[in-house]
Motif scaffolding. Structure first.
Motif, PDB file in Angstrom:
ATOM      1  N   ILE A 371     -43.305 120.222  -4.097  1.00  0.00           N
ATOM      2  CA  ILE A 371     -42.838 121.534  -3.626  1.00  0.00           C
ATOM      3  C   ILE A 371     -44.016 122.382  -3.164  1.00  0.00           C
ATOM      4  N   GLU A 372     -45.105 122.369  -3.938  1.00  0.00           N
ATOM      5  CA  GLU A 372     -46.293 123.124  -3.547  1.00  0.00           C
ATOM      6  C   GLU A 372     -46.860 122.604  -2.229  1.00  0.00           C
ATOM      7  N   GLY A 373     -46.834 121.286  -2.042  1.00  0.00           N
ATOM      8  CA  GLY A 373     -47.365 120.704  -0.809  1.00  0.00           C
ATOM      9  C   GLY A 373     -46.572 121.118   0.416  1.00  0.00           C
ATOM     10  N   ILE A 374     -45.249 121.150   0.289  1.00  0.00           N
ATOM     11  CA  ILE A 374     -44.403 121.603   1.399  1.00  0.00           C
ATOM     12  C   ILE A 374     -44.748 123.049   1.757  1.00  0.00           C
ATOM     13  N   ILE A 375     -44.922 123.887   0.737  1.00  0.00           N
ATOM     14  CA  ILE A 375     -45.210 125.309   0.979  1.00  0.00           C
ATOM     15  C   ILE A 375     -46.657 125.502   1.461  1.00  0.00           C
ATOM     16  N   PHE A 376     -47.605 124.704   0.939  1.00  0.00           N
ATOM     17  CA  PHE A 376     -48.977 124.748   1.457  1.00  0.00           C
ATOM     18  C   PHE A 376     -48.986 124.457   2.965  1.00  0.00           C
ATOM     19  N   ASN A 377     -48.188 123.478   3.368  1.00  0.00           N
ATOM     20  CA  ASN A 377     -48.119 123.113   4.781  1.00  0.00           C
ATOM     21  C   ASN A 377     -47.576 124.272   5.623  1.00  0.00           C
ATOM     22  N   LEU A 378     -46.573 124.958   5.098  1.00  0.00           N
ATOM     23  CA  LEU A 378     -46.036 126.134   5.786  1.00  0.00           C
ATOM     24  C   LEU A 378     -47.080 127.250   5.846  1.00  0.00           C
ATOM     25  N   TYR A 379     -47.780 127.444   4.741  1.00  0.00           N
ATOM     26  CA  TYR A 379     -48.830 128.464   4.726  1.00  0.00           C
ATOM     27  C   TYR A 379     -49.959 128.093   5.689  1.00  0.00           C
ATOM     28  N   ALA A 394     -44.548 141.624   5.117  1.00  0.00           N
ATOM     29  CA  ALA A 394     -43.587 140.795   4.378  1.00  0.00           C
ATOM     30  C   ALA A 394     -43.178 139.619   5.246  1.00  0.00           C
ATOM     31  N   ILE A 395     -42.611 138.607   4.590  1.00  0.00           N
ATOM     32  CA  ILE A 395     -42.070 137.441   5.285  1.00  0.00           C
ATOM     33  C   ILE A 395     -40.577 137.383   5.000  1.00  0.00           C
ATOM     34  N   PHE A 406     -36.978 129.885  -7.941  1.00  0.00           N
ATOM     35  CA  PHE A 406     -38.263 129.261  -8.233  1.00  0.00           C
ATOM     36  C   PHE A 406     -39.047 128.978  -6.948  1.00  0.00           C
ATOM     37  N   VAL A 407     -38.387 128.398  -5.951  1.00  0.00           N
ATOM     38  CA  VAL A 407     -39.052 128.073  -4.687  1.00  0.00           C
ATOM     39  C   VAL A 407     -39.433 129.353  -3.937  1.00  0.00           C
ATOM     40  N   ARG A 408     -38.563 130.339  -3.959  1.00  0.00           N
ATOM     41  CA  ARG A 408     -38.874 131.611  -3.298  1.00  0.00           C
ATOM     42  C   ARG A 408     -40.112 132.268  -3.922  1.00  0.00           C
ATOM     43  N   GLN A 409     -40.182 132.234  -5.251  1.00  0.00           N
ATOM     44  CA  GLN A 409     -41.333 132.824  -5.927  1.00  0.00           C
ATOM     45  C   GLN A 409     -42.604 132.039  -5.631  1.00  0.00           C
ATOM     46  N   LEU A 410     -42.478 130.698  -5.549  1.00  0.00           N
ATOM     47  CA  LEU A 410     -43.633 129.876  -5.193  1.00  0.00           C
ATOM     48  C   LEU A 410     -44.153 130.247  -3.802  1.00  0.00           C
ATOM     49  N   CYS A 411     -43.227 130.494  -2.862  1.00  0.00           N
ATOM     50  CA  CYS A 411     -43.628 130.912  -1.515  1.00  0.00           C
ATOM     51  C   CYS A 411     -44.415 132.224  -1.579  1.00  0.00           C
ATOM     52  N   ALA A 412     -43.895 133.175  -2.341  1.00  0.00           N
ATOM     53  CA  ALA A 412     -44.588 134.463  -2.470  1.00  0.00           C
ATOM     54  C   ALA A 412     -45.981 134.273  -3.064  1.00  0.00           C
ATOM     55  N   ASN A 413     -46.109 133.383  -4.048  1.00  0.00           N
ATOM     56  CA  ASN A 413     -47.393 133.164  -4.710  1.00  0.00           C
ATOM     57  C   ASN A 413     -48.393 132.450  -3.799  1.00  0.00           C
ATOM     58  N   ILE A 414     -47.930 131.431  -3.076  1.00  0.00           N
ATOM     59  CA  ILE A 414     -48.833 130.658  -2.221  1.00  0.00           C
ATOM     60  C   ILE A 414     -49.226 131.455  -0.977  1.00  0.00           C
ATOM     61  N   PHE A 415     -48.269 132.135  -0.362  1.00  0.00           N
ATOM     62  CA  PHE A 415     -48.575 132.980   0.796  1.00  0.00           C
ATOM     63  C   PHE A 415     -49.306 134.259   0.376  1.00  0.00           C
ATOM     64  N   ASN A 416     -49.137 134.655  -0.887  1.00  0.00           N
ATOM     65  CA  ASN A 416     -49.677 135.915  -1.413  1.00  0.00           C
ATOM     66  C   ASN A 416     -49.164 137.097  -0.584  1.00  0.00           C
ATOM     67  N   ILE A 417     -47.904 137.015  -0.241  1.00  0.00           N
ATOM     68  CA  ILE A 417     -47.208 138.018   0.569  1.00  0.00           C
ATOM     69  C   ILE A 417     -45.784 138.123   0.030  1.00  0.00           C
ATOM     70  N   VAL A 468     -54.599 131.135  -8.346  1.00  0.00           N
ATOM     71  CA  VAL A 468     -54.727 129.674  -8.458  1.00  0.00           C
ATOM     72  C   VAL A 468     -54.568 129.036  -7.080  1.00  0.00           C
ATOM     73  N   TYR A 469     -53.547 129.474  -6.353  1.00  0.00           N
ATOM     74  CA  TYR A 469     -53.259 128.861  -5.056  1.00  0.00           C
ATOM     75  C   TYR A 469     -54.293 129.241  -3.998  1.00  0.00           C
ATOM     76  N   GLN A 470     -54.874 130.431  -4.098  1.00  0.00           N
ATOM     77  CA  GLN A 470     -55.910 130.819  -3.150  1.00  0.00           C
ATOM     78  C   GLN A 470     -57.151 129.942  -3.317  1.00  0.00           C
ATOM     79  N   LYS A 471     -57.379 129.440  -4.537  1.00  0.00           N
ATOM     80  CA  LYS A 471     -58.492 128.518  -4.777  1.00  0.00           C
ATOM     81  C   LYS A 471     -58.150 127.104  -4.308  1.00  0.00           C
ATOM     82  N   LEU A 472     -56.897 126.700  -4.474  1.00  0.00           N
ATOM     83  CA  LEU A 472     -56.497 125.337  -4.118  1.00  0.00           C
ATOM     84  C   LEU A 472     -56.317 125.137  -2.619  1.00  0.00           C
ATOM     85  N   PHE A 473     -55.921 126.182  -1.896  1.00  0.00           N
ATOM     86  CA  PHE A 473     -55.604 126.017  -0.478  1.00  0.00           C
ATOM     87  C   PHE A 473     -56.789 125.488   0.337  1.00  0.00           C
ATOM     88  N   PRO A 474     -58.022 126.004   0.156  1.00  0.00           N
ATOM     89  CA  PRO A 474     -59.151 125.428   0.911  1.00  0.00           C
ATOM     90  C   PRO A 474     -59.347 123.940   0.626  1.00  0.00           C
TER      91      PRO A 474
END
Length: 492
Positions: A371-379, A394-395, A406-417, A468-474
């Motif tokens: 799930i994180e990988g799908i959202i990372f790809n979108l980000y 906002a998005i 859960f998925v919606r919150q993950l999007c908010a966390n990974i996008f940080n938006i 956490v996700y801002q560190k993992l994305f690079p």
């Protein structure tokens, strides 16, 4: 009472929604059709089957009317290509965006610099989805068919021609061909000469709110509509899915994730990316649609559920297990390129992978990493847009993959938006309905769409998990780049 039908001609099905004159959805209908895949990389559809689905959809909706259907307006899949003969007979099926048979043509165009030139002229990414590359392929591989064709169009244009006898297109659909000049908003003469195609072989370009000629009498009866029902040209699903969630300026991005997905925004001036990582499609001279479409959305989630879980377990079981793993899945990263990828890497040879697996990783970490990988790809697709425009306030989000809190919150966390979900899920048909309202004079300005595209919930980033996700994305991007050279070797 007067009604409007919003039609959405998709890749696997046509959907229609009946709206009353106040914009309230009354009833919906859906008819599917198969993809034709008889050879490697082929992805075609039978235009007649799609036309049958359109007729069945409209007729079913018309039976629910207690009054008159004032208009039918259209949202459509982009990048399809249909060849027509001297009497407008079909010479080809509808060659869809998913058809990759012109991949070698694209690679050759990249090496020669032609693909870069096409991107700069038209905003069309360097990818086999683009009809301009399909035309090059047909010209080289099937010259007799290419030379015999009197007209080239997409599926929306074909359907409206069948109903009215008028072969025209709108700016947003023309942009998806790869031959619409960003500056003139007309067919690019240099590219027409390159392909040796006369401009008369392509549909005339008009605005999306254009009222077309009356429906042929034979179809008035078949569809159960009135002779006064107006056909409104409509626009591409990409543009309509964006304004349909009220993302009408650069302060907002639109995110839609179903089987595939896309992130888009609208800006006032054309913006080309140095790395050609997103498309830039004109709507008019004041609005340009920027965005990144992805292949790997909910289809990857379904693959993972069927592969990692037992056959009797449902999607919610997958989500429940994924939630037991920590943010970042204990440094397990999943690249979701199971079907190649469009934005932002534009590599049809891309492959999926888990990176960082150890014995401590179990089903929860693998499920969450998917799930994180799908959202990372979108980000990743959105990141290029943010670099070239600005970070949105906002998005606004829709789509089946985003049904879960859960998925919606993950999007908010990974996008940080903040992620804003909408009350109306059918953003494409809603926006098509709104275009009809404009054409009929019931609505005036674009910002009036907020009356119909209303917000439901807002999900704000969790600061701790976002960090956490801002560190993992690079690291995700580093792995993506490191594996890029291997994809072509693996695909061979």
């Amino acid at each position: 009472m007067n009604y409007i039908i919003g039609m959405d001609v998709g890749t696997t099905a046509t959907k229609g929604v009946l709206y009353d004159e106040n914009g309230k959805d009354i009833f919906s209908a859906r008819y599917g059709y198969p993809l034709i895949q008889e050879e490697v990389n082929q992805a075609e559809e039978d235009p007649q089957l799609i036309f049958d689905a359109v007729q069945n959809t409209i007729f079913k909706l018309a039976q629910k009317v207690k009054g008159q259907i004032a208009a039918i307006s259209w949202s459509s899949q982009m990048h399809s290509l249909i060849g027509l003969g001297r009497n407008n007979e079909l010479l080809t099926n509808s060659i869809t965006w998913a058809d990759n048979r012109c991949a070698k043509v694209v690679e050759k165009a990249k090496k020669s610099g032609l693909a870069r030139k096409i991107y700069e002229k038209t905003g069309m990414p360097m990818h086999p989805m683009a009809p301009i590359y399909k035309l090059m392929w047909l010209k080289n591989e099937r010259p007799e068919l290419f030379n015999h064709a009197e007209k080239w169009c997409g599926i929306k244009e074909y359907l409206i021609w069948r109903l009215t006898g008028k072969l025209i297109t709108d700016t947003t659909m023309a942009a998806g061909i790869g031959m619409l000049n960003l500056k003139t908003l007309d067919w690019d003469q240099e590219l027409l000469e390159l392909l040796e195609i006369d401009q008369n072989k392509l549909p005339k370009i008009v605005k999306p709110t254009q009222v077309i000629a009356a429906v042929y009498p034979e179809y008035v009866q078949k569809l159960g509509i009135s002779t006064d029902t107006k056909i409104i040209l409509g626009a591409s699903d990409g543009y309509l899915s964006t304004i349909g969630v009220n993302a009408i300026d650069s302060d907002h991005f639109a995110l839609n994730v179903g089987t595939s997905g896309a992130v888009r925004t609208i800006v006032a001036q054309p913006k080309i990316d140095q790395n050609a990582s997103y498309f830039c499609y004109p709507v008019d001279k004041q609005h340009y649609l920027l965005g990144g479409p992805i292949n790997n959305g909910g289809i990857v989630f379904n693959w993972a559920r069927q592969t990692l879980f037992d056959a009797n377990e449902i999607p919610q079981d997958f989500l429940d297990v994924a939630q037991t793993a920590p943010a970042g899945s204990r440094n397990l990263i999943f690249l979701p390129y199971l079907g190649g990828e469009r934005a932002p890497i534009w590599d049809a040879n891309a492959r999926g992978s888990f990176v960082g697996l150890t014995r401590m990783h179990q089903k929860p970490e693998m499920a969450r990493a998917v799930i994180e990988g799908i959202i990372f790809n979108l980000y990743d697709a959105a990141f290029s847009l943010i670099k070239n425009t600005k970070k949105p306030v906002a998005i606004n989000a829709t789509g089946g993959f985003l049904k879960s809190d859960f998925v919606r919150q993950l999007c908010a966390n990974i996008f940080n938006i903040p992620i804003v979900t909408m009350k109306e899920e059918q953003s494409g048909t809603l926006a098509a309905m709104f275009l009809a309202r404009q054409a009929l004079g019931w609505s005036k300005k674009l910002d009036e769409i907020v009356q119909f595209a209303q917000e439901d919930k807002v999900y704000f980033p969790n600061e701790k998990e976002a960090a956490v996700y801002q560190k993992l994305f690079p690291l995700y991007c580093e792995i993506r780049n490191d594996l890029a050279a291997s994809y072509r070797k693996i695909s061979r």
